[in-house]
Design an enzyme around this catalytic site. Structure first.
Site, PDB file in Angstrom:
ATOM      1  CB  SER A  11      23.951  -5.438  20.128  1.00  0.00           C
ATOM      2  OG  SER A  11      24.362  -4.283  19.419  1.00  0.00           O
ATOM      3  CG  HIS A 215      27.388  -2.587  22.432  1.00  0.00           C
ATOM      4  ND1 HIS A 215      28.427  -2.956  21.607  1.00  0.00           N
ATOM      5  CD2 HIS A 215      26.245  -2.883  21.752  1.00  0.00           C
ATOM      6  CE1 HIS A 215      27.927  -3.469  20.479  1.00  0.00           C
ATOM      7  NE2 HIS A 215      26.612  -3.426  20.544  1.00  0.00           N
TER       8      HIS A 215
END
Length: 309
Positions: A11, A215
């Protein structure tokens, strides 16, 4: 026919956190591979995928490699190490969990199992694109020692252990890169001062959708792009995204990887209320504090339980 630049990984390479997803794999145009492709001036086979493990890269991504491939980037290993399960466990209040067990398991996997997995994967990459330049990246430290998100309960001890685990993971990735003559990019120094809860964050805290939590945000993905471009020996573009040269982007299979995504602790669940009772907390008090959204008092309960251990 393969494309010149193939972006493999999880990701972090698929742009999660930096922009809207475009498939089950996410593959946001804000992800660093698109910026790197524009800096290189070459077309991109965007293979990286949300939830990918080393096994998923082998199964779904390396087929994009070929004789025309000149550049390969790879960000992988976090999901094999249990990055999300560690975050999910550490986000819980102390009465719900003893996170050291999960952290110990992650550390053991990184040092004992991940090196072999990476060696096998990089062998496949070299077979598929024997003359390509190869750049491997590590991961940034996500916490600065403070958890300012009201819905999570990361302790200083847990954040310190996560930081040590990030270093262990970087060491393993660096060693794997050295074995195959690949360049290694370590983003930790570049992200210093830009962790979750810093004044200028390059990493999201708890976000919505929850997949974006922990993230890189847009600035973080741009930082990754600069580092990877430099790893390939090119000056990263300083132009705004809209002014950069267009490149062709072809996506690989849109099969989400095996790793789970982040979830918040359910403080009204059986494990939470049972844990509160075992810790000497009236479960009805927890229910009341949750329903009245008294988050500071919940955080104080968490601190009291940790201090009593």
């Amino acid at each position: 026919m393969s494309l010149p630049y193939v972006a493999l990984g999880d990701s972090y390479a698929a742009g999660v956190g930096g922009g809207p997803g475009r498939s089950e794999c996410w593959r946001a145009f804000a992800g660093y591979p698109v910026s790197v492709a524009r800096s290189l001036g070459v077309d991109l086979a965007y293979q990286a995928c949300l939830g990918a493990t080393v096994a998923n890269v082998v199964e779904d991504q390396v087929a994009a490699l070929g004789p025309e491939t000149t550049h390969v980037s790879l960000t992988i290993g976090g999901n094999d190490a249990g990055f999300v399960p560690v975050l999910v466990e550490c986000a819980k209040p102390a009465w719900m969990t003893d996170s050291d067990r999960v952290l110990d398991e992650a550390s053991a996997l990184v040092t004992q199992e991940l090196p072999g997995r990476l060696d096998a994967l990089l062998g496949r990459v070299r077979e598929g694109a024997p003359t390509a330049e190869l750049v491997l990246t590590a991961y940034p430290v996500i916490f600065n020692g403070t958890d300012c998100n009201a819905l999570t309960f990361f302790s200083p001890h847990e954040m310190s252990r996560i930081e040590r685990g990030t270093g262990e993971l970087a060491d393993v990735i660096s060693a794997a890169a050295a074995k195959v003559g690949a360049r290694f990019v370590d983003p930790r120094a570049a992200f210093d001062g830009h962790a979750v809860c810093d004044a200028v964050e390059w990493i999201n805290g708890v976000g919505w959708p929850l997949e974006e939590s922990y993230h890189p945000n847009g600035a973080g993905h741009e930082a990754y792009a600069r580092l990877v471009a430099e790893g390939f020996g090119v000056e990263p573009s300083v132009l705004p995204q809209r002014d950069r040269p267009e490149v062709r982007v072809e996506e690989g299979p849109a099969r989400r990887g095996d790793a789970p995504t982040f979830s918040l602790p359910d403080l009204l669940s059986g494990p939470s209320l049972d844990g509160a009772r075992r810790a000497g907390i009236d479960p009805d008090r927890v229910v009341r504090l949750v329903r009245e959204d008294r988050r500071e008092e919940l955080q104080e309960l968490d601190r009291e339980v940790r201090a009593s251990r």
